[in-house]
Design an enzyme around this catalytic site. Sequence first.
Site, PDB file in Angstrom:
ATOM      1  N   ASP A 189      11.904  20.115 -51.598  1.00 12.75           N
ATOM      2  CA  ASP A 189      10.556  19.634 -52.393  1.00 12.75           C
ATOM      3  C   ASP A 189      11.428  19.142 -53.811  1.00 12.75           C
ATOM      4  OD1 ASP A 189       8.100  18.913 -53.070  1.00 12.75           O
ATOM      5  OD2 ASP A 189       7.073  20.445 -51.906  1.00 12.75           O
ATOM      6  N   LYS A 217      15.702  26.332 -46.295  1.00 10.71           N
ATOM      7  CA  LYS A 217      15.940  24.838 -46.269  1.00 10.71           C
ATOM      8  C   LYS A 217      14.780  24.158 -47.350  1.00 10.71           C
ATOM      9  CE  LYS A 217      17.484  24.025 -41.833  1.00 10.71           C
ATOM     10  NZ  LYS A 217      17.186  25.124 -40.939  1.00 10.71           N
TER      11      LYS A 217
HETATM   12  P1  5BU Z   1      20.183  28.536 -32.180  1.00  9.29           P
HETATM   13  O1  5BU Z   1      19.519  29.401 -31.437  1.00  9.29           O
HETATM   14  O2  5BU Z   1      21.638  28.817 -31.992  1.00  9.29           O
HETATM   15  O3  5BU Z   1      19.938  26.990 -31.618  1.00  9.29           O
HETATM   16  O4  5BU Z   1      19.746  28.420 -33.521  1.00  9.29           O
HETATM   17  C1  5BU Z   1      19.895  27.918 -34.523  1.00  9.29           C
HETATM   18  C2  5BU Z   1      19.687  27.964 -35.925  1.00  9.29           C
HETATM   19  O5  5BU Z   1      20.298  27.251 -36.871  1.00  9.29           O
HETATM   20  C3  5BU Z   1      18.314  27.932 -36.342  1.00  9.29           C
HETATM   21  O6  5BU Z   1      18.059  29.150 -37.122  1.00  9.29           O
HETATM   22  C4  5BU Z   1      18.063  26.550 -36.834  1.00  9.29           C
HETATM   23  O7  5BU Z   1      17.129  26.898 -37.600  1.00  9.29           O
HETATM   24  C5  5BU Z   1      19.437  26.491 -37.508  1.00  9.29           C
HETATM   25  N1  5BU Z   1      19.896  25.145 -37.558  1.00  9.29           N
HETATM   26  C6  5BU Z   1      20.061  24.446 -36.489  1.00  9.29           C
HETATM   27  O8  5BU Z   1      20.046  24.739 -35.353  1.00  9.29           O
HETATM   28  N2  5BU Z   1      20.735  22.921 -36.846  1.00  9.29           N
HETATM   29  C7  5BU Z   1      20.771  22.642 -38.119  1.00  9.29           C
HETATM   30  O9  5BU Z   1      20.894  21.385 -38.512  1.00  9.29           O
HETATM   31  C8  5BU Z   1      20.215  23.250 -39.215  1.00  9.29           C
HETATM   32  C9  5BU Z   1      19.889  24.739 -38.891  1.00  9.29           C
HETATM   33 BR1  5BU Z   1      20.516  22.812 -41.015  1.00  9.29          BR
END
Ligand code: 5BU
Length: 469
Positions: free
Chosen positions: A307, A304
């Site tokens: 910057d 992500k």
């Molecule tokens: P989870 O454990 O299924 O909640 O993990 C979700 C992953 O997706 C986690 O690595 C976040 O950094 C990533 N993510 C997210 O959850 N939501 C977002 O909007 C984005 C990335 Br962009």
Amino acid sequence: MSTQKKELVLKLFELGVLKFGSFTLKSGLLSPFYLDFRRIIGDPNILRDISEQLWEIAKDLEFDHLCGVPYAALSISSTMSVLYGKPMIVKRKEAKKYGTKKIVEGVFEKGQKCIILDDVISSGISMIETLEALKKEGLQTTDVLAIVNRMQGGVPALESHGYRVHCVYEMDEILSVLLEYNKISKQQAEDTQEFIRNNSINFEQLRKEGVSVPSWSYRNIKLRAEHPVAKRLINIITAKRSNLCCSADVSTKRELLQLANRVGPHICMLKTHIDNIQDFDRELVIELKKIAEKHNFIILEDRKFADIGHIVKQQFTSPPFSIADWADAVTVHVIAGSSSIDALRSTGYLNNTGLIIVAEMSTQDTLTSENYTEQAIRIAENNKDVVLGVVAQNYRPESAGLMMFTPGINIDSKGDQHGQVYNPPSEAFTKRGVDVMIVGRGIYQAEDIAKKAAEYRNIGWDSYQERLN
Ligand code: 5BU
């Protein structure tokens, strides 16, 4: 279909009006067919034949004027006007900037009726604009005539605005005639049908009206994807029948490699947060790449970048993580504008690594407003040479060469105590047009990780099939 109508299809094909191949449309989409009715002025006989077919429909309608939409339909309305003795009016493409400033040319009075003629109806959007303009001039229009219905949403859109639509041909009928006379191959007909199905135009409009998404297919995305990693990813998805990305949010090398091995057979993509790995070293990357090759998945580093361009370039290429050396894809915010994409492109590494733009986040209080998301998607669409798609929840890029990646997916939970919001996978695929679902804790916190991954994979694949049907 009458012999006359069939013969006209063949003549249009010979004249190069109905084209099959690969064509870039105004929207940037790559289409397997193109209808170029401007060519009909090249053959007066065809012009007459078309006019006759349209008159078959028009003769039963009550109207004072024929109105052709520039440019292709102008020649048709002129021919019909001469042949059948009906006066013609024309709606200009733009109002004149001097003199009368008229938008509709011709001799007419308020309250008179006109029928409108166009060559092809696709989204219906420009037609609706034309109809509004005629209404403003005091003209009444109830019927719209066209040669071809491209079957891409325009006819129902016009009907929902209260107009009656009459087309000489449905695109399907044209395909059957050309197939019957061996003018096109079965594959060309299928590609055309698939393109039509997947491009029922103006998704955003439909979505706003609460209509569920059209069925984007992986095949279609691949057809129009530009980045090699996008094509590779689609190949993996279809070969493994998996649209599952496992988010490997663990904190040690050992855990990461072990997880990759367990979920490997069930996923198309593994997502990392490499800066969370406490004992990171180059060896980890080498091992991870080996596992990715063995199980055939791609690696997305969820860095992500957010910057200014000058900094994201360094973050992408510099040690210790040297992300550019190994990641097949990386996520990037466009909060700084498209200059961050340009900066990443200037590193020269984007031939092997594709970008995924974060357009919308999954948290309950996310600041990614509808406007922000739309702008981020526009940036993705304008940079398809280096962008695979977007991370989003509700908004799918209209351009089917781009993919939609969606985190916040869980079958056993509704969210966490830090604002994460979970949705079930089935709905994500069928209702929101998601192409790849990203699941973290839902998988790696399960007792039997491989079994859970398989479960998600099956749901994801079945839901995708449901969307297609
Ligand atoms: P989870 O454990 O299924 O909640 O993990 C979700 C992953 O997706 C986690 O690595 C976040 O950094 C990533 N993510 C997210 O959850 N939501 C977002 O909007 C984005 C990335 Br962009």
